[in-house]
Design an enzyme around this catalytic site. Structure first.
Site, PDB file in Angstrom:
ATOM      1  N   SER A 267      -7.143   1.849  -2.940  1.00 39.18           N
ATOM      2  CA  SER A 267      -6.781   1.007  -1.804  1.00 39.18           C
ATOM      3  C   SER A 267      -5.324   1.247  -1.425  1.00 39.18           C
ATOM      4  O   SER A 267      -4.518   1.709  -2.239  1.00 39.18           O
ATOM      5  CB  SER A 267      -6.971  -0.465  -2.157  1.00 39.18           C
ATOM      6  OG  SER A 267      -5.987  -0.876  -3.105  1.00 39.18           O
ATOM      7  N   ASP A 268      -5.003   0.947  -0.176  1.00 39.86           N
ATOM      8  CA  ASP A 268      -3.594   0.817   0.165  1.00 39.86           C
ATOM      9  C   ASP A 268      -3.096  -0.437  -0.536  1.00 39.86           C
ATOM     10  O   ASP A 268      -3.868  -1.291  -0.968  1.00 39.86           O
ATOM     11  CB  ASP A 268      -3.419   0.716   1.685  1.00 39.86           C
ATOM     12  CG  ASP A 268      -2.032   1.159   2.138  1.00 39.86           C
ATOM     13  OD1 ASP A 268      -1.098   1.161   1.304  1.00 39.86           O
ATOM     14  OD2 ASP A 268      -1.869   1.500   3.323  1.00 39.86           O
ATOM     15  N   TRP A 269      -1.791  -0.584  -0.650  1.00 36.67           N
ATOM     16  CA  TRP A 269      -1.202  -1.611  -1.504  1.00 36.67           C
ATOM     17  C   TRP A 269      -1.519  -3.012  -0.979  1.00 36.67           C
ATOM     18  O   TRP A 269      -1.099  -3.390   0.104  1.00 36.67           O
ATOM     19  CB  TRP A 269       0.288  -1.363  -1.636  1.00 36.67           C
ATOM     20  CG  TRP A 269       0.641  -0.506  -2.815  1.00 36.67           C
ATOM     21  CD1 TRP A 269       1.618  -0.764  -3.735  1.00 36.67           C
ATOM     22  CD2 TRP A 269       0.038   0.732  -3.244  1.00 36.67           C
ATOM     23  NE1 TRP A 269       1.648   0.223  -4.701  1.00 36.67           N
ATOM     24  CE2 TRP A 269       0.690   1.153  -4.429  1.00 36.67           C
ATOM     25  CE3 TRP A 269      -0.998   1.519  -2.769  1.00 36.67           C
ATOM     26  CZ2 TRP A 269       0.345   2.311  -5.120  1.00 36.67           C
ATOM     27  CZ3 TRP A 269      -1.350   2.681  -3.447  1.00 36.67           C
ATOM     28  CH2 TRP A 269      -0.679   3.059  -4.605  1.00 36.67           C
ATOM     29  N   GLY A 271      -4.399  -3.912  -0.035  1.00 33.31           N
ATOM     30  CA  GLY A 271      -5.366  -3.795   1.050  1.00 33.31           C
ATOM     31  C   GLY A 271      -6.693  -4.442   0.707  1.00 33.31           C
ATOM     32  O   GLY A 271      -7.118  -4.480  -0.445  1.00 33.31           O
TER      33      GLY A 271
END
Length: 761
Positions: A267-269, A271
């Site tokens: 995941s993006d941080w 996200g």
């Protein structure tokens, strides 16, 4: 208090398990290792360590990395480190206890690299970046970013390559190959449709299936198939109703089953919202972690999460870990060859420079040895954008220093005027509120000072010519605005006009340098200048790179990977960006469909300032003798042609291959880029035969009604050009039958009605 107790329980289990021996991880025993893991260990492994204090099973390496994974010593599973890096490795330059600084090289931003149209050079940049990643003890660098530059106001466009998916995919693939040649991993991002920063964590990008497949996923598909990145990072945003990190059809059906990706998805941080949905979708690693522990442990207890899903995701993470320097216990030096990497950065920055205008003032005559240097960015060069794209480098070469390095003097009084202004801005700047806007960038965001008329008159009397630098910065977390970042301010236009008027009155020329990350407005002021040089945000060697070009040491060969429109309102997405409602967008509806960038401007005959693929040289090139290895396309077609340097100096040329398709059955753009090639350095009179190949997939459009890529029979036209508008050679060929090139899944359809905003053709 209960949350603390639950977290303590998890770590108690992990610590107890750490005392029990188990199988040590190898390539051959992954199933055995997974079987030996407790559910808590599996969850711990799939959720980043977040803010766990040093010593709790975490290997201490480089400081300032974006994230790490849990180590499980009893099973021989090390912690791996992940760091930001679109324009160079982003770590803390002064880690505690280090004997020397950990500086990294600031390379040109992605848009600048795309302006080289040189994948081989981008691969060299990637290799240098990967070497620094390895030698500073980092395992995965979170790059490249290859989202489409849908709208020129996106604050993060400088991290993205182009408005075109073919350019984006080819450049990203080259970057991945270069980095991973050094034994470290990459993470192509942000998958998918992360095309704005406004409400980026919640915005719903509403995109037709055709536009999604042809424009916003195509670059990712190219990069996955041509470079095999170790990881993919899912995007923050929702896509047609659902969070990208929670979409099984995006992360598994398309990415893994259709494209054959066999790596890890993270995941993006912070996200996404539902950790269980992310696990089920195939988002294997949740970053930065920690706060999802309770949710996943509880889901296992409630049987709302099948432990087999964890096992699948753990297997992918273990396969990744086995590739890393951490697993092989690599003895990283913390001493990469920064001098050699700086030279690579300079070469890339020089090839990225785009000459937009030249009335004959460039290259500079040798007699032009004293220059009046205007603009704050002449003295405080903008190397890159803010946020995850920032790099902690030792020193950047300003335009002033680049000129001085070449033996060209600038006026001391004018320098002092600007340095007093810069010092004042820094002195009175407040500490930033957000991490993505460091204080050191305050000068980039300050207004230009007002230069008194008598100063300009004095400079015109004593200088050989004037250089005016216009700077722009932007960054993660916010989008640009039309009136502040696209259009020039009244002060900037006034400076250009007064300098031009005053210098021209004395028979002297004015050069405007653009130290910017993306397109800006030029039509209202470009006639005042004698030359316009686009140097981009080109990293720590930007000043030297510019001077290499303006002095004629290197002939410019960069070309635009984006379009420069006349007005922002001419951009097809302008009426729907950043979304609806305008004050707090929920949906961003892509009403323009596939008509992004040049596909729109060329098809609907909208005037632009500088078209896609445009760039001037100090020499001229002639295109000739186009040949095809057949008149009918069966599987592949080979196209060759001659490029001759018919000018007076050596130079490189970029040729672009566009295809014009029949439109009887489905609407198509006027033409679409399907290939490009760059010559070697051609001497005057020298020729080089260039070869490009296309396949049936290059002719296909995505038909959402039948969920397939289909190439229509009929006559196609190959157009070889120096830009999207400067077509030099044409040759027809025939596809004798309709071809269903690829049947795919019926998925990713929009959840909101899309009403086209396109004009009638």
């Amino acid at each position: 208090m209960q949350r603390f107790i639950n977290l303590f329980s998890i770590f108690f289990v992990l610590n107890v398990c750490a005392q029990s021996p188990g199988p040590v991880l190898t390539k051959e025993n992954i199933p055995e290792v997974i079987a030996a893991m407790t559910p808590a260990e599996k969850v711990g492994l799939l959720v980043g360590v977040g803010w766990i204090p040093p010593g709790e099973g975490v290997m201490k390496k480089a400081s300032g990395v974006a994230g790490r994974t849990m180590s499980i010593p009893r099973l021989g599973i090390p912690s791996i480190a992940l760091a930001d890096g679109p324009a160079g490795l982003r770590i803390t330059p002064h880690p505690e206890g280090a004997s020397h600084p950990y500086f990294c090289t600031a390379f040109p931003t992605a848009t600048a690299l795309a302006a080289t149209w040189n994948p081989a050079l981008v691969e060299q940049v990637g290799a240098a970046m990967g070497n620094e990643t390895r030698e500073y003890g980092v395992d995965i660098i979170l790059t490249p970013a290859l989202n489409i530059q849908r709208d020129l106001l996106c604050g993060r466009n400088f991290e993205y390559y182009s408005e075109d998916p073919h350019v984006s995919g080819k450049m990203a693939a080259a970057m991945v190959r270069g980095i991973q040649s050094q034994g470290v991993g990459t993470s192509i991002k942000h998958y998918a449709a992360n095309n704005q920063e406004t409400n980026r964590e919640t915005i719903n990008a509403v995109i037709s299936q055709r536009a999604l497949r042809e424009i916003y996923l195509r670059g990712f598909e190219i990069a996955v198939k041509e470079s095999e990145p170790w990881t993919v990072m899912s995007a923050y945003n929702r896509l047609n109703g659902y969070y990208a990190s929670e979409r099984y059809d995006l992360l598994t059906t398309v990415l893994r089953e259709e494209w054959g990706f066999d790596g890890l998805v993270m995941s993006d941080w912070k996200g996404g919202r539902d950790a269980v949905a992310q696990m089920n979708a195939g988002n294997d690693l949740l970053m930065p972690g920690r706060y999802q522990y309770e949710e996943l442990i509880q889901a296992l207890a409630d049987h709302t999460l099948d432990e087999k899903v964890l096992d699948r995701n753990v297997e992918r993470l273990l396969e990744l870990i086995l590739k890393t320097p951490a697993y092989s216990n690599y003895d990283f030096s913390t001493l990469p060859d920064l001098e050699a990497h700086s030279a690579v950065s300079r070469q890339a920055a020089t090839e990225a420079v785009v000459l937009l205008k030249n009335r004959g003032v460039l290259p500079l005559e040798k007699e032009a040895r004293h220059i009046a240097l205007f603009g704050k960015s002449s003295y405080e060069f903008i190397t890159g954008g803010t946020g995850a794209g920032e790099v902690n480098y030792k020193k950047a070469v300003s335009i002033k220093e680049g000129l001085q390095n070449a033996g060209i003097s600038i006026d001391d009084d004018l320098e002092q005027f600007y340095m007093r202004f810069i010092d004042s801005v820094k002195l009175h700047a407040k500490e930033p509120v957000e991490w993505w806007f460091p204080k050191k960038y305050v000068v980039a965001y300050a207004q230009e000072p007002i230069v008194p008329s008598h100063v300009i008159e004095e400079q015109a009397a004593i200088s050989d010519l004037a250089i005016i630098t216009i700077g722009r910065s932007s960054g993660e977390g916010w989008d640009r605005t039309d009136d502040t970042y696209f259009r020039l301010s009244d002060r900037e236009k006034d400076l250009i006009h007064r300098c031009s008027t005053t210098f021209h009155a004395k028979g002297k020329e004015v050069i405007v340098v653009l130290n910017i990350g993306g397109a800006i407005e030029t039509s209202s002021w470009q006639d005042d200048s004698d030359a316009i040089v686009l140097v981009w945000q080109s990293g720590q060697q930007g000043g030297n790179a510019l001077v290499d070009i303006v002095t004629g040491k290197v002939t410019p060969s960069g070309k635009l990977p984006i379009t420069f429109p006349v007005l922002y309102s001419d951009v097809p997405s302008s009426e729907s960006f950043p979304g609806d409602p305008i004050d707090n967008p929920v949906h961003s509806i892509y009403k323009e469909g596939i008509y992004v960038g040049y596909r729109y401007f060329d098809t609907f005959d909208i005037p632009v300032s500088y078209e896609f693929g445009y760039g001037l040289s100090y020499t001229q090139f002639e295109y000739s003798d186009i040949r095809l290895n057949g008149e009918i396309l069966e599987d592949n077609l080979e196209i060759s042609f001659e490029i001759t340097n018919c000018g007076k100096v050596s130079g490189k040329e970029i040729a672009q291959l566009y295809i014009k398709a029949p439109t009887e059955r489905i609407d198509k753009p006027l033409k679409e880029l399907k290939g490009f090639v760059k010559t070697g350095l051609l001497k005057p009179g020298e020729s080089q035969r260039m070869t490009l190949k296309i396949g049936i997939k290059d002719l296909a459009s995505f038909w959402s009604g039948v969920d397939a890529w289909i190439a229509d029979k009929g006559t196609y036209l190959i157009e070889i050009g120096a830009s999207s508008k400067d077509i030099r050679l044409k040759h027809p060929f025939v596809l004798s039958r309709d071809v269903m090139v690829e049947k795919v899944s019926d998925c990713l359809y929009p959840n909101v009605k899309i009403e086209s905003s396109l004009p009638k053709r």
